[in-house]
Design a protein around this motif. Structure first.
Motif, PDB file in Angstrom:
ATOM      1  N   ILE A 129     -20.601  -1.962  32.578  1.00 48.44           N
ATOM      2  CA  ILE A 129     -19.693  -1.547  33.657  1.00 48.44           C
ATOM      3  C   ILE A 129     -18.677  -2.633  33.967  1.00 48.44           C
ATOM      4  O   ILE A 129     -17.484  -2.365  34.123  1.00 48.44           O
ATOM      5  CB  ILE A 129     -20.504  -1.187  34.908  1.00 48.44           C
ATOM      6  N   MET A 130     -19.156  -3.889  34.016  1.00 51.06           N
ATOM      7  CA  MET A 130     -18.257  -4.985  34.350  1.00 51.06           C
ATOM      8  C   MET A 130     -17.174  -5.168  33.290  1.00 51.06           C
ATOM      9  O   MET A 130     -16.135  -5.764  33.550  1.00 51.06           O
ATOM     10  CB  MET A 130     -19.031  -6.299  34.490  1.00 51.06           C
ATOM     11  N   LEU A 174     -15.776 -10.932  27.482  1.00 55.74           N
ATOM     12  CA  LEU A 174     -17.053 -11.292  26.863  1.00 55.74           C
ATOM     13  C   LEU A 174     -18.041 -11.981  27.826  1.00 55.74           C
ATOM     14  O   LEU A 174     -19.204 -11.592  27.897  1.00 55.74           O
ATOM     15  CB  LEU A 174     -16.801 -12.147  25.614  1.00 55.74           C
ATOM     16  N   PRO A 175     -17.599 -12.987  28.613  1.00 50.21           N
ATOM     17  CA  PRO A 175     -18.550 -13.628  29.519  1.00 50.21           C
ATOM     18  C   PRO A 175     -19.188 -12.653  30.508  1.00 50.21           C
ATOM     19  O   PRO A 175     -20.332 -12.844  30.911  1.00 50.21           O
ATOM     20  CB  PRO A 175     -17.694 -14.661  30.266  1.00 50.21           C
ATOM     21  N   PHE A 176     -18.451 -11.592  30.878  1.00 51.86           N
ATOM     22  CA  PHE A 176     -18.987 -10.631  31.840  1.00 51.86           C
ATOM     23  C   PHE A 176     -20.125  -9.808  31.243  1.00 51.86           C
ATOM     24  O   PHE A 176     -20.873  -9.163  31.970  1.00 51.86           O
ATOM     25  CB  PHE A 176     -17.897  -9.676  32.333  1.00 51.86           C
ATOM     26  N   ILE A 208     -21.721   3.111  39.675  1.00 50.84           N
ATOM     27  CA  ILE A 208     -22.461   2.323  40.661  1.00 50.84           C
ATOM     28  C   ILE A 208     -23.785   3.013  40.969  1.00 50.84           C
ATOM     29  O   ILE A 208     -24.837   2.382  41.080  1.00 50.84           O
ATOM     30  CB  ILE A 208     -21.648   2.146  41.965  1.00 50.84           C
ATOM     31  N   PHE A 249     -26.589  -9.249  38.799  1.00 49.29           N
ATOM     32  CA  PHE A 249     -25.222  -9.720  38.973  1.00 49.29           C
ATOM     33  C   PHE A 249     -25.105 -11.226  38.930  1.00 49.29           C
ATOM     34  O   PHE A 249     -24.033 -11.764  38.758  1.00 49.29           O
ATOM     35  CB  PHE A 249     -24.642  -9.203  40.288  1.00 49.29           C
ATOM     36  N   LEU A 273     -14.878  -1.141  33.276  1.00 52.90           N
ATOM     37  CA  LEU A 273     -13.947  -0.831  34.354  1.00 52.90           C
ATOM     38  C   LEU A 273     -12.651  -1.627  34.314  1.00 52.90           C
ATOM     39  O   LEU A 273     -11.576  -1.035  34.339  1.00 52.90           O
ATOM     40  CB  LEU A 273     -14.630  -0.981  35.708  1.00 52.90           C
ATOM     41  N   SER A 320      -8.986   0.116  33.588  1.00 50.39           N
ATOM     42  CA  SER A 320      -7.981   0.276  34.635  1.00 50.39           C
ATOM     43  C   SER A 320      -6.950  -0.849  34.676  1.00 50.39           C
ATOM     44  O   SER A 320      -5.966  -0.748  35.393  1.00 50.39           O
ATOM     45  CB  SER A 320      -8.680   0.361  35.989  1.00 50.39           C
ATOM     46  N   GLY A 321      -7.183  -1.941  33.923  1.00 50.06           N
ATOM     47  CA  GLY A 321      -6.263  -3.077  34.008  1.00 50.06           C
ATOM     48  C   GLY A 321      -4.912  -2.775  33.387  1.00 50.06           C
ATOM     49  O   GLY A 321      -4.773  -1.846  32.596  1.00 50.06           O
ATOM     50  N   ILE A 358     -16.116   5.359  38.879  1.00 49.05           N
ATOM     51  CA  ILE A 358     -16.808   4.149  39.329  1.00 49.05           C
ATOM     52  C   ILE A 358     -18.040   4.511  40.135  1.00 49.05           C
ATOM     53  O   ILE A 358     -19.105   3.909  39.991  1.00 49.05           O
ATOM     54  CB  ILE A 358     -15.858   3.283  40.189  1.00 49.05           C
TER      55      ILE A 358
END
Lengths: 278, 316
Positions: A210-211, A160-162, A264, A277, A214, A218-219, A260
């Protein structure tokens, strides 16, 4: 303008990025077309199998599907919560805006694996919170440990913060006069939001999406901790087999890199100076 | 039919335009906003709260509360295994942040002085480590380190530092992990320094050179002080990313090195000493204290500036 002569300071960085980004990518690309023993190319056999057979294996397809569903659901929920949060933060008349912003960042300082471990504890039938609540006659049991719901709750809270931060950054930098102008010209608040505020904040939204997408795509740590190891995602396959099947792991990584790269590329179209960012 | 819809719509619009209705909706909106905001905040903090409760729970069983204790906080410094992973994490974070800050600032100055087109290209490259999936970064770095192993066979073997023989306290320094953390820390420093550089008056640097200082001195004495807020932000970001990193350390450690995250990952579902929760709570509280301190410090400074400014105006 003497400062323009300092451009030579960039060279070491370009070499560093070349060695640590480009060369590994080329290595992965080559590895994905061979059958090797680690990085040892003796008796290496050229093969297209990793791309045409292994990727079509039902277990791999299932992992890709899982990754897409988990990451997609997470992004949607995080966006629906994160955008209003960023909006409230950016438009608040709080004198202590900085403090509130800090409050969104502080959770990131706490180890994310431990936080998810704590959630694992909370979301099972016998939890510490339930034990404490039962003493005052309440109870909280939401046993979703080992289910999709549990994983998604954890992913949402982790990322959430991202989503909040990049959106907050662009909303904060936005010229507030534009909103007033729109209102003065007779647009309703809702119309102003969709015609002025939202289009101007799209940079932050793209970066945030995106942040969040991704790492949740992939985690492998969150699905493992909250899913009791029942769910296989792309990251899980990479984690389990990087030590003995570097060729297929390279194939999967290249696949991720393609995704990715498109993302980008898309960001760099909307945000050329990397402003959203920070 | 459509006529009816239109009149209904108009009625609804008119209803919401009545002053007292407008007032109530505004108040309701405000309340809803507050409730939403604080609920989300609470949810964000819930895991941290649970960790804090676990850190004062007088049992290693994490599912029941047995009573208050502070013993996990003192045990934190006695458990050799835990102290190793904590020291590993912190020392690696400090070193990689230091390197990232120095080099990142230099690179940012370099990037800033490029022309617009080139600058955008390098910024694009700079974003790759930030946006790239951790898993891919981890595998990439592992591959390059494995390739370099031909030349430096010991690259994956961490340096062992023994602090105390009696208490068996030691920590490790892994070159591969340090380089990897430097790799993902650099872009954050570059990104936070760049905007400060574009606010900088470039004539200052020219003036310093004209007055006879060497380029290096001019950078250190003129540019660096002007962009120090950006450097500080970047440093904070790099450090935050480093102490919380799991995936990249996991892939690049070579298996003989643990930081707090990889240590926790190895213990999921098993019994783990509650001192880990104590460490995490301790860290969170220190961060809060430092941030609050900084906030009051800057607020105090601003107040002073305002007063000085008022005095100055009065004199005129």
């Amino acid at each position: 303008m003497n400062i323009k002569k300092l451009g030579r300071l960039v060279w070491p960085y370009l070499i560093w990025l070349f060695v640590l980004v480009l060369i590994p990518l080329l290595m992965m690309l080559v590895l994905s077309f061979f059958e090797t023993r680690g990085l040892n190319f003796d008796n290496a056999v050229f093969t297209m199998n990793h791309w045409f057979q292994d990727l079509r294996d039902p277990s791999v397809l299932k992992a890709l599907e899982n990754s897409f569903t988990f990451a997609g659901t997470t992004v949607i929920i995080v966006f629906l919560i994160g955008y209003p949060m960023a909006y409230i933060l950016a438009h608040s008349s709080f004198a202590n805006k900085m403090i509130i912003l800090m409050l969104t960042i502080i959770p990131m300082w706490s180890n994310s694996l431990l936080r998810n471990n704590a959630l694992r504890n909370l979301l099972s039938d016998a939890s510490l919170v339930n034990d404490l609540l039962s003493r005052i006659g309440l109870s909280f049991i939401w046993n979703v440990k080992g289910t999709e719901t549990g994983i998604i709750v954890a992913l949402v809270l982790t990322y959430l913060p991202f989503m909040i931060l990049p959106i907050y950054t662009v909303l904060e930098k936005m010229d507030k006069n534009l909103i007033e102008a729109s209102m003065d010209l007779g647009a309703s608040p809702v119309r102003t939001f969709f015609k002025v505020t939202f289009p101007l904040s799209i940079k932050g939204v793209v970066t945030g999406v995106i942040m969040v997408f991704l790492p949740s795509f992939s985690g492998f740590a969150v699905p493992y901790i909250l899913g009791d190891g029942k769910f296989v995602l792309v990251g899980t396959i990479i984690e389990k087999s990087y030590n003995y099947n570097i060729n297929f792991v390279s194939t999967l990584s290249i696949l991720l890199v393609v995704v990715i790269f498109f993302m980008i590329f898309f960001v760099s179209k909307v945000d050329k100076e990397g402003e959203s960012f920070l | 039919m459509s006529q009816m819809v239109v009149t209904l719509q108009r009625r609804v619009v008119l209803f919401f335009r009545k002053p007292h209705v407008q007032k109530t909706t505004k108040v309701l909106q405000g309340i809803l906003k507050q409730v939403f905001f604080y609920t989300v905040m609470f949810l964000l903090y819930l895991p941290i709260l649970i960790i804090a409760i676990q850190s004062v729970n007088d049992s290693i069983n994490v599912n029941r509360f047995y009573g208050l204790t502070l013993r996990w906080y003192t045990d934190m410094f006695r458990d050799p295994e835990l102290i190793t992973v904590i020291l590993n994490t912190l020392i690696n974070a400090l070193l990689s942040t230091l390197l990232a800050t120095v080099f990142g600032t230099a690179f940012a100055i370099g990037i800033h002085s490029l022309n617009r087109k080139l600058r955008q290209k390098v910024i694009f490259l700079n974003q790759i480590p930030i946006l790239n999936a951790d898993v891919v970064t981890g595998i990439s770095l592992m591959l390059i380190f494995k390739a370099v192993m031909e030349l430096f066979p010991n690259i994956f073997i961490p340096l062992e530092m023994i602090l105390s023989f009696e208490n068996n306290i030691s920590f490790q320094l892994s070159l591969t992990v340090l380089l990897s953390h430097l790799f993902f820390g650099l872009p954050y420093v570059v990104l936070s320094v760049l905007p400060k550089l574009s606010e900088l008056d470039e004539n200052l640097y020219d003036a310093a050179l004209d007055l006879g200082s060497k380029p290096f001195d001019a950078i250190m004495k003129v540019i660096i002080p002007a962009i120090r807020a950006g450097i500080f932000t970047g440093m904070l970001m790099a450090f935050t990313m480093s102490i919380d990193d799991f995936v990249i350390t996991f892939f690049t450690s070579g298996g003989n090195y643990d930081n707090v995250s990889t240590f926790v990952y190895g213990k999921v579902g098993k019994i783990m000493t509650p001192s880990v929760y104590a460490y995490n709570t301790f860290l969170t509280i220190s961060v809060v204290v430092v941030l609050v301190g900084l906030y009051f410090h800057s607020a105090h400074k601003q107040m002073k500036l305002k007063q000085l400014y008022a005095q100055h105006n009065q004199k005129i």
